[in-house]
Design an enzyme around this catalytic site. Structure first.
Site, PDB file in Angstrom:
ATOM      1  N   SER A  32       0.824  -1.214   0.000  1.00 42.86           N
ATOM      2  CA  SER A  32       0.000   0.000   0.000  1.00 42.86           C
ATOM      3  C   SER A  32       0.852   1.255   0.000  1.00 42.86           C
ATOM      4  O   SER A  32       1.684   1.436   0.897  1.00 42.86           O
ATOM      5  CB  SER A  32      -0.888   0.067   1.248  1.00 42.86           C
ATOM      6  OG  SER A  32      -1.531  -1.135   1.474  1.00 42.86           O
ATOM      7  N   HIS A  87      -2.317 -11.977   0.110  1.00 42.34           N
ATOM      8  CA  HIS A  87      -2.333 -11.779   1.558  1.00 42.34           C
ATOM      9  C   HIS A  87      -2.824 -13.036   2.275  1.00 42.34           C
ATOM     10  O   HIS A  87      -3.693 -13.747   1.777  1.00 42.34           O
ATOM     11  CB  HIS A  87      -3.227 -10.583   1.917  1.00 42.34           C
ATOM     12  CG  HIS A  87      -2.570  -9.258   1.685  1.00 42.34           C
ATOM     13  ND1 HIS A  87      -2.722  -8.549   0.510  1.00 42.34           N
ATOM     14  CD2 HIS A  87      -1.730  -8.531   2.463  1.00 42.34           C
ATOM     15  CE1 HIS A  87      -2.017  -7.430   0.594  1.00 42.34           C
ATOM     16  NE2 HIS A  87      -1.397  -7.394   1.760  1.00 42.34           N
ATOM     17  N   GLU A 186      -6.420  -4.470  14.722  1.00 37.47           N
ATOM     18  CA  GLU A 186      -6.277  -4.897  16.110  1.00 37.47           C
ATOM     19  C   GLU A 186      -7.241  -4.134  17.026  1.00 37.47           C
ATOM     20  O   GLU A 186      -7.659  -3.023  16.740  1.00 37.47           O
ATOM     21  CB  GLU A 186      -4.848  -4.628  16.605  1.00 37.47           C
ATOM     22  CG  GLU A 186      -3.782  -5.406  15.893  1.00 37.47           C
ATOM     23  CD  GLU A 186      -3.553  -4.911  14.476  1.00 37.47           C
ATOM     24  OE1 GLU A 186      -3.685  -3.697  14.215  1.00 37.47           O
ATOM     25  OE2 GLU A 186      -3.254  -5.760  13.617  1.00 37.47           O
ATOM     26  N   SER A 205       1.150  -8.452   6.428  1.00 38.32           N
ATOM     27  CA  SER A 205       1.912  -9.047   5.324  1.00 38.32           C
ATOM     28  C   SER A 205       3.362  -9.216   5.739  1.00 38.32           C
ATOM     29  O   SER A 205       3.687  -9.230   6.921  1.00 38.32           O
ATOM     30  CB  SER A 205       1.814  -8.142   4.085  1.00 38.32           C
ATOM     31  OG  SER A 205       2.511  -6.915   4.305  1.00 38.32           O
TER      32      SER A 205
HETATM   33  I1  8IG Z   1      -2.309   0.022   5.984  1.00 39.20           I
HETATM   34  O1  8IG Z   1      -3.200  -0.666  11.875  1.00 39.20           O
HETATM   35  C1  8IG Z   1      -2.486  -0.953   7.707  1.00 39.20           C
HETATM   36  N1  8IG Z   1      -2.374  -2.269   7.728  1.00 39.20           N
HETATM   37  N2  8IG Z   1      -2.700  -5.187  11.336  1.00 39.20           N
HETATM   38  N3  8IG Z   1      -2.961  -2.887  11.601  1.00 39.20           N
HETATM   39  C2  8IG Z   1      -2.730  -3.967  10.808  1.00 39.20           C
HETATM   40  N4  8IG Z   1      -2.542  -3.856   9.500  1.00 39.20           N
HETATM   41  C3  8IG Z   1      -2.557  -2.631   8.981  1.00 39.20           C
HETATM   42  C4  8IG Z   1      -2.786  -1.485   9.736  1.00 39.20           C
HETATM   43  C5  8IG Z   1      -2.993  -1.627  11.129  1.00 39.20           C
HETATM   44  N5  8IG Z   1      -2.742  -0.431   8.910  1.00 39.20           N
END
Ligand code: 8IG
Length: 265
Positions: A32, A87, A186, A205
């Site tokens: 991303s 993923h 989370e 990831s």
């Molecule tokens: I972009 O806050 C992204 N990916 N686990 N937690 C988790 N994955 C993410 C987060 C996040 N932000």
């Protein structure tokens, strides 16, 4: 040769035939926010549909056309851009997650750049920060390895490649990344747990891919873009749109950084 390695070799043969490039040096996974880097790294030699390659047909995301791109840098390095990250939350199969990594190893890549967008447990390392991975915690309960495959994980992220990255941007901070399975973000309690365990980046990831890459003997560089403060850290709730916006906003800057790093690898 394990069956996973055999399958990866088959995929690499298809890749070589379809791109006309029989050997690549550096593999790149763009997470991303990092998508723009490929255009700055080198000249595109070929672009193929990932779904034409064995092992990449199962996870097609609607509206997504995953591609593999073959680039050549100004100094002649061959870069394979893996636009088909699978993923773990989609496939629930660590071997599928690792397949692109194993294919790139079979294609000749000895170096791997793993990028991602993630949350931060450090209020002082907020959205827009780029963090250099120094270590990780595998919190998925899974592994791409099979049987008694005792891979050394004491130096997953190459000190040499981290030095190169710091030579390009001396401000880069180091971080420890924890991979949760997702796809839910989370809870604040889970974020406190992660921080207590020593992690400062939370994501979905990278870790399983890094394990497969170390098995294959690849040298790894890990780069995270912080797109949000982890749940409970910022006070606000998490919104996928904000995450996407942060990625878009940081895109040009981090793409230029990554391109500069890759050109020195
Ligand atoms: I972009 O806050 C992204 N990916 N686990 N937690 C988790 N994955 C993410 C987060 C996040 N932000």
């Amino acid at each position: 040769m394990t069956s996973a390695t055999q399958f990866a070799a088959e995929a690499a043969a298809t890749l070589a035939a379809a791109t006309g490039v029989d050997h690549h040096d550096i593999a790149l996974v763009l997470g991303s926010g990092w998508g723009g880097a490929a255009d700055l790294i080198g000249e595109e030699v070929a672009r193929i549909d990932a779904t034409d390659v064995p092992g990449f047909d199962a996870h097609v995301v609607p509206g997504h056309h995953p591609v593999f791109r073959s680039l050549v840098t100004p100094n002649g390095k061959r870069v394979l851009v893996l636009g088909a990250r699978q993923h773990f939350y989609q496939v629930r199969d660590a071997a599928k997650v690792a397949h692109a990594i194993r294919m790139s190893a079979a294609a000749g890549c000895t170096q791997l750049v793993l990028t991602n967008g993630c949350g931060s447990t450090r209020p002082d390392v907020g959205p827009g920060s780029v963090v250099l991975l120094e270590d990780h915690i595998n919190f998925t309960g899974a592994t791409p390895l099979e049987g008694a495959t005792f891979v050394d994980m004491s130096q997953v992220y190459s000190p040499r490649l981290r030095d190169i990255a710091r030579g390009i941007d001396g401000e880069l901070v180091d971080g420890i990344y924890i991979q949760f399975t997702g796809p839910q973000y989370e809870t604040p309690a889970e974020v406190r747990m992660a921080a207590t365990l020593g992690a400062n980046l939370v994501g979905m990831s990278t870790v399983l891919e890094a394990i497969a890459a170390r098995e294959a003997g690849m040298e790894i560089l890990g780069l995270s873009l912080v797109t949000n403060l982890a749940a409970g850290i910022g006070g606000d709730t998490l919104d996928h749109q904000e995450v996407l916006d942060a990625g878009r906003e940081a895109g040009p800057r981090i793409s230029a950084l990554l391109a500069a790093i890759v050109r020195e690898m």
